[in-house]
Design a protein around this motif. Sequence first.
Motif, PDB file in Angstrom:
ATOM      1  N   ALA A   1       0.825  -1.203   0.000  1.00  0.00           N
ATOM      2  CA  ALA A   1       0.000   0.000   0.000  1.00  0.00           C
ATOM      3  C   ALA A   1       0.865   1.261   0.000  1.00  0.00           C
ATOM      4  CB  ALA A   1      -0.924   0.001   1.219  1.00  0.00           C
ATOM      5  N   VAL A   2       1.874   1.262   0.853  1.00  0.00           N
ATOM      6  CA  VAL A   2       2.708   2.464   0.993  1.00  0.00           C
ATOM      7  C   VAL A   2       3.538   2.701  -0.268  1.00  0.00           C
ATOM      8  CG1 VAL A   2       4.719   3.351   2.234  1.00  0.00           C
ATOM      9  CG2 VAL A   2       2.792   2.408   3.509  1.00  0.00           C
ATOM     10  N   SER A   3       4.082   1.627  -0.834  1.00  0.00           N
ATOM     11  CA  SER A   3       5.001   1.762  -1.984  1.00  0.00           C
ATOM     12  C   SER A   3       4.254   1.795  -3.319  1.00  0.00           C
ATOM     13  CB  SER A   3       5.975   0.584  -2.004  1.00  0.00           C
ATOM     14  OG  SER A   3       5.289  -0.622  -2.318  1.00  0.00           O
ATOM     15  N   THR A   4       3.036   1.323  -3.334  1.00  0.00           N
ATOM     16  CA  THR A   4       2.255   1.045  -4.565  1.00  0.00           C
ATOM     17  C   THR A   4       2.901  -0.064  -5.397  1.00  0.00           C
ATOM     18  OG1 THR A   4       3.195   2.698  -6.131  1.00  0.00           O
ATOM     19  CG2 THR A   4       1.464   3.478  -4.636  1.00  0.00           C
ATOM     20  N   ASP A   5       3.846  -0.812  -4.841  1.00  0.00           N
ATOM     21  CA  ASP A   5       4.420  -1.970  -5.540  1.00  0.00           C
ATOM     22  C   ASP A   5       3.512  -3.173  -5.280  1.00  0.00           C
ATOM     23  OD1 ASP A   5       5.761  -4.219  -6.403  1.00  0.00           O
ATOM     24  OD2 ASP A   5       7.698  -3.629  -5.563  1.00  0.00           O
ATOM     25  N   VAL A   6       2.615  -3.421  -6.250  1.00  0.00           N
ATOM     26  CA  VAL A   6       1.627  -4.497  -6.091  1.00  0.00           C
ATOM     27  C   VAL A   6       1.947  -5.658  -7.035  1.00  0.00           C
ATOM     28  CG1 VAL A   6      -0.211  -3.018  -5.213  1.00  0.00           C
ATOM     29  CG2 VAL A   6       0.077  -3.282  -7.687  1.00  0.00           C
TER      30      VAL A   6
END
Lengths: 176, 176
Positions: free
Chosen positions: A61-66
């Motif tokens: 969520a924090v990094s947007t690395d999904v």
Amino acid sequence: MRPTRDACRVEMFYHLSIDTNTKDLFTMNDQNGYDVEDLHVGMSATVAKTITEADILLFSAVSTDVNAIHLNEEYAASTPFKGRIAHGMLSASLISAVLANRLPGPGTIYLAQDLKFTAPVRPGDTVHATVTVLELGDKGRVTLQTTCTVKGVTVIDGQAQVKIGSSARRAASRQG
Amino acid sequence: MRPTRDACRVEMFYHLSIDTNTKDLFTMNDQNGYDVEDLHVGMSATVAKTITEADILLFSAVSTDVNAIHLNEEYAASTPFKGRIAHGMLSASLISAVLANRLPGPGTIYLAQDLKFTAPVRPGDTVHATVTVLELGDKGRVTLQTTCTVKGVTVIDGQAQVKIGSSARRAASRQG
């Protein structure tokens, strides 16, 4: 009798971690971080943290690395990793923590970090992040070896550059 | 008439970001990530994200980096930063996101990253993380320039090393 400063240092090296009860024997800065006068090459500190499902979710969520390799077990099982792995930067963030919380500790300014991701970290793994003073440079610049391990296997290797304060400089500026 | 592959590339460079509507013109892997055959030096992609109070709180929890410079406004105001700043690794995690989500995209294996933290990021700042292909190496290894900016000012600079797949290798292994 209080142990001498050198005796404490030997104790610290032996345990490869910092006993915070000995910190009051050092000069330290106002936030209980080490000044450049306190550091010696070879001093080391570690933090360890278990990487949970919640960590991976929050870091996504924090990094947007999904990336599916972190979040989709069916996909991840089909890759050479044979299952989900944690974000490399999530484990790397523990290096930031040990620098900020332990050695050199509060007051440390993070200048640079290089990272080699050498093995995957899986949900449930406990990552041990260790920093070791390699070199004391000019103007409070310090180079540290930074390593993360899981069950003794290196998962991240690299070096950090930080800048820290000086008790002598603080004293001079108070008098000046 | 569908635009040619080269026309799409020119369009991409112009915007300095990847228009996902053009992705179907490329070979791509099964997860819609770029194969080594799709990449050229100079290709670039960006993600941008506003760093909120919630991000800083969640990153503190995940990393265990609870440095007062991130969490204590009264202390932070007394430092040369004149107020709280975000964790450097929080901004750096956006680099991981653009590599994983955009370029090269899903399927990318993160091998190495170096980071120089050149300016602070404050709560409310929008960080733009941009990656640009610098070099295509052997066996799917790719070097990318990785930069984070806030209002045009570079806050992180560095390079990433990643490993990606090959459509030719996949085709050969299916036939083999």
